[in-house]
Write a protein that holds these residues in place. Structure first.
Motif, short mmCIF file in Angstrom:
data_model
loop_
_atom_site.label_atom_id
_atom_site.label_comp_id
_atom_site.label_asym_id
_atom_site.label_seq_id
_atom_site.Cartn_x
_atom_site.Cartn_y
_atom_site.Cartn_z
N GLU A 194 0.86 -1.18 0.00
CA GLU A 194 0.00 0.00 0.00
C GLU A 194 0.90 1.23 0.00
O GLU A 194 1.82 1.33 0.83
CB GLU A 194 -0.88 0.00 1.25
CG GLU A 194 -1.84 1.15 1.36
CD GLU A 194 -3.09 0.98 0.50
OE1 GLU A 194 -3.37 -0.16 0.09
OE2 GLU A 194 -3.78 1.99 0.25
N ILE A 195 0.67 2.16 -0.92
CA ILE A 195 1.48 3.38 -1.00
C ILE A 195 0.66 4.54 -0.43
O ILE A 195 -0.44 4.85 -0.91
CB ILE A 195 1.88 3.71 -2.45
CG1 ILE A 195 2.62 2.52 -3.09
CG2 ILE A 195 2.72 4.98 -2.48
CD1 ILE A 195 3.98 2.25 -2.50
N LEU A 196 1.20 5.18 0.60
CA LEU A 196 0.53 6.33 1.21
C LEU A 196 1.47 7.53 1.17
O LEU A 196 2.68 7.38 1.00
CB LEU A 196 0.16 6.02 2.66
CG LEU A 196 -0.86 4.90 2.89
CD1 LEU A 196 -1.09 4.70 4.38
CD2 LEU A 196 -2.17 5.20 2.19
N PRO A 197 0.93 8.75 1.36
CA PRO A 197 1.80 9.94 1.39
C PRO A 197 2.87 9.83 2.47
O PRO A 197 2.67 9.20 3.51
CB PRO A 197 0.82 11.07 1.68
CG PRO A 197 -0.50 10.59 1.17
CD PRO A 197 -0.50 9.11 1.43
N ASN A 198 3.99 10.47 2.20
CA ASN A 198 5.12 10.48 3.13
C ASN A 198 4.70 11.03 4.49
O ASN A 198 3.98 12.04 4.57
CB ASN A 198 6.23 11.35 2.54
CG ASN A 198 7.58 11.12 3.20
OD1 ASN A 198 7.65 10.53 4.27
ND2 ASN A 198 8.63 11.60 2.56
N ILE A 199 5.14 10.39 5.58
CA ILE A 199 4.83 10.91 6.91
C ILE A 199 5.79 12.01 7.33
O ILE A 199 5.67 12.58 8.41
CB ILE A 199 4.84 9.81 7.99
CG1 ILE A 199 6.23 9.17 8.10
CG2 ILE A 199 3.77 8.78 7.71
CD1 ILE A 199 6.34 8.24 9.30
N ILE A 200 6.78 12.32 6.47
CA ILE A 200 7.73 13.41 6.74
C ILE A 200 7.55 14.48 5.66
O ILE A 200 7.70 14.19 4.47
CB ILE A 200 9.19 12.89 6.71
CG1 ILE A 200 9.36 11.72 7.68
CG2 ILE A 200 10.16 14.02 7.03
CD1 ILE A 200 10.69 11.03 7.56
N ASP A 201 7.22 15.71 6.08
CA ASP A 201 7.06 16.74 5.06
C ASP A 201 8.41 17.41 4.77
O ASP A 201 9.44 17.06 5.36
CB ASP A 201 5.98 17.75 5.46
CG ASP A 201 6.40 18.64 6.63
OD1 ASP A 201 7.59 18.65 6.98
OD2 ASP A 201 5.53 19.32 7.18
N ASP A 202 8.41 18.38 3.87
CA ASP A 202 9.67 18.98 3.42
C ASP A 202 10.39 19.77 4.51
O ASP A 202 11.56 20.10 4.39
CB ASP A 202 9.41 19.88 2.22
CG ASP A 202 8.98 19.06 1.01
OD1 ASP A 202 9.23 17.84 1.02
OD2 ASP A 202 8.39 19.63 0.08
#
Length: 412
Positions: A176-184
């Motif tokens: 399952e691909i989800l958005p990164n839990i670390i932002d920029d």
């Protein structure tokens, strides 16, 4: 000083006036109506719903399915293994989200050293892979795929940098691909992974024969108990005599959970919830009794504690009320050791800053306030060399648990 929580206000709670709350634990049922809270020891020879209806059927029958809210820790929860690029960000962030979603972590793997880790023998419910920010990619190599090929797991989710996501999806089946839990800006983004994990827990419940029958009496989602309890913590000090910062110990039959305010952590991760959670799956006094005894026998101060309690290690072989009391006291001591600087754990809390220690769960039915305070005092003197004396608050009537529904609504 010991405080008993007064539940008078709770009985008048408008929020719960039309609701029936049910908690299915590994040892007890608890049901809460607007005017009363009951608890019943489970009959393990019966299906959970049959047992529940036999003991509380008349009460349950008085509520519509829409008004029945059920929480459960009876299935032991999901287990996860987390693979991350850094201890400071990816592993810490994913661990934080998993704990607060009610998921039990069996191990964390630092990707750079992945070839040095031994493989867990147990089947893992979900593997979490995380690492990198979205502007950097090409982080993972064959060492990741070789390690995963040897693991036994049921689900796998990638919440790392978006540049690596296409290759991860190509190389790992059913990921399952989800958005990164670390932002920029290296901040934590918890919403997507948290929702995935709580939904996975829901599916796990629905797949278990004993638990899924509970949907015969409710039309609401069944939530993991630790997840809901963590949502109640912002409400506790406003309603009861609990002074921040505090920790809440939930010592039950299978696990010991610690909920704590983040004021007690040096490296505070700012998330939506100002409270965090640790779970010790092998520190319960019934289902995980033997592992608790093993942990006690390997603690250098436990034999001094047994002398203080005027018993010997022979107490471990007994099946008596007294032996249960001793195990409960040992569980308190061991769990405080695990979150102190005496033992390096996931997090070491600033225990000398604690103003209140709240205890809930089965332990409040077994130990008196004085017996609990005796152990806490022993711990502070022996391990921390301090006369510090935090206020002990006993949730003897499980009132904190009934705040769960209000806490959930506030946090949605």
């Amino acid at each position: 000083m010991i405080c008993e929580i007064n539940n008078a206000e709770n009985k008048d709670s408008k929020e719960n006036n039309d609701k029936l709350l049910i908690d299915v634990g590994s040892t007890y049922f608890k049901i809460s109506t607007p005017g009363n809270i009951e608890q019943h020891f489970r009959d393990f020879n019966k299906d959970i719903l049959d047992d529940l209806m036999h003991k509380c059927g008349k009460t349950i029958g008085g509520f519509a399915k829409d008004d029945v809210h059920i929480y459960s820790s009876a299935n032991g929860g999901l287990t996860t293994l987390i693979i991350g690029i850094t201890n400071t960000f990816s592993l810490k962030y994913a661990t934080n989200i998993a704990f607060n979603s009610g998921i039990n972590i069996i191990d964390t793997v630092l990707y750079q050293n992945i070839e040095d880790y031994s493989l867990p023998s147990d089947l893992i419910d979900v593997v979490i892979i995380v690492g990198g920010i979205n502007s950097n990619g090409n982080i993972f190599s064959d060492s990741l795929y070789n390690y995963l090929a040897q693991l036994r797991y049921s689900n796998i989710v990638f919440v790392g940098n978006e540049l690596d996501a296409p290759l991860i999806k190509e190389r790992i089946e059913n990921v399952e691909i989800l958005p990164n839990i670390i932002d920029d800006r290296l901040h934590i983004v918890e919403e997507h992974l948290r929702e995935y994990l709580t939904n996975l827990y829901q599916k796990d419940i629905e797949g278990k024969e004993d638990i899924k029958h509970l949907y015969d009496i409710t039309s609401n989602q069944i939530f993991p108990t630790p997840y809901i309890v963590n949502k109640t913590l912002p409400l506790i000090d406003a309603k009861f005599s609990v002074v921040n910062p505090f920790i809440l110990l939930d010592i039950g039959g299978a696990t010991t959970d610690i909920h704590f305010s983040k004021d007690l952590v040096d490296e505070n991760i700012v998330t939506e919830n100002e409270y965090d959670r640790l779970v010790f799956k092998k520190l319960g006094v019934y289902k995980s009794k033997q592992s608790l005894i093993f942990a006690a026998q390997n603690n250098e101060f436990v034999y001094e504690l047994l002398m203080h309690l005027k018993v010997t290690e022979n107490i471990f072989a007994e099946q008596t009320e007294k032996s249960t009391k001793i195990l409960m006291q040992l569980a308190i001591f061991l769990v405080l050791c695990k979150i102190s600087h005496y033992k390096k754990a996931y997090i070491n809390l600033k225990l000398l800053s604690i103003n209140s220690i709240v205890l809930t769960g089965g332990i409040t039915k077994v130990l008196t306030g004085e017996e609990i305070e005796d152990i806490i005092s022993f711990f502070y003197k022996k391990i921390l060399n301090s006369e510090h004396n935090p206020v002990t608050v006993l949730d003897s009537n499980y009132d904190i648990w009934t705040l769960a529904e209000k806490g959930k609504e506030l946090c949605q």
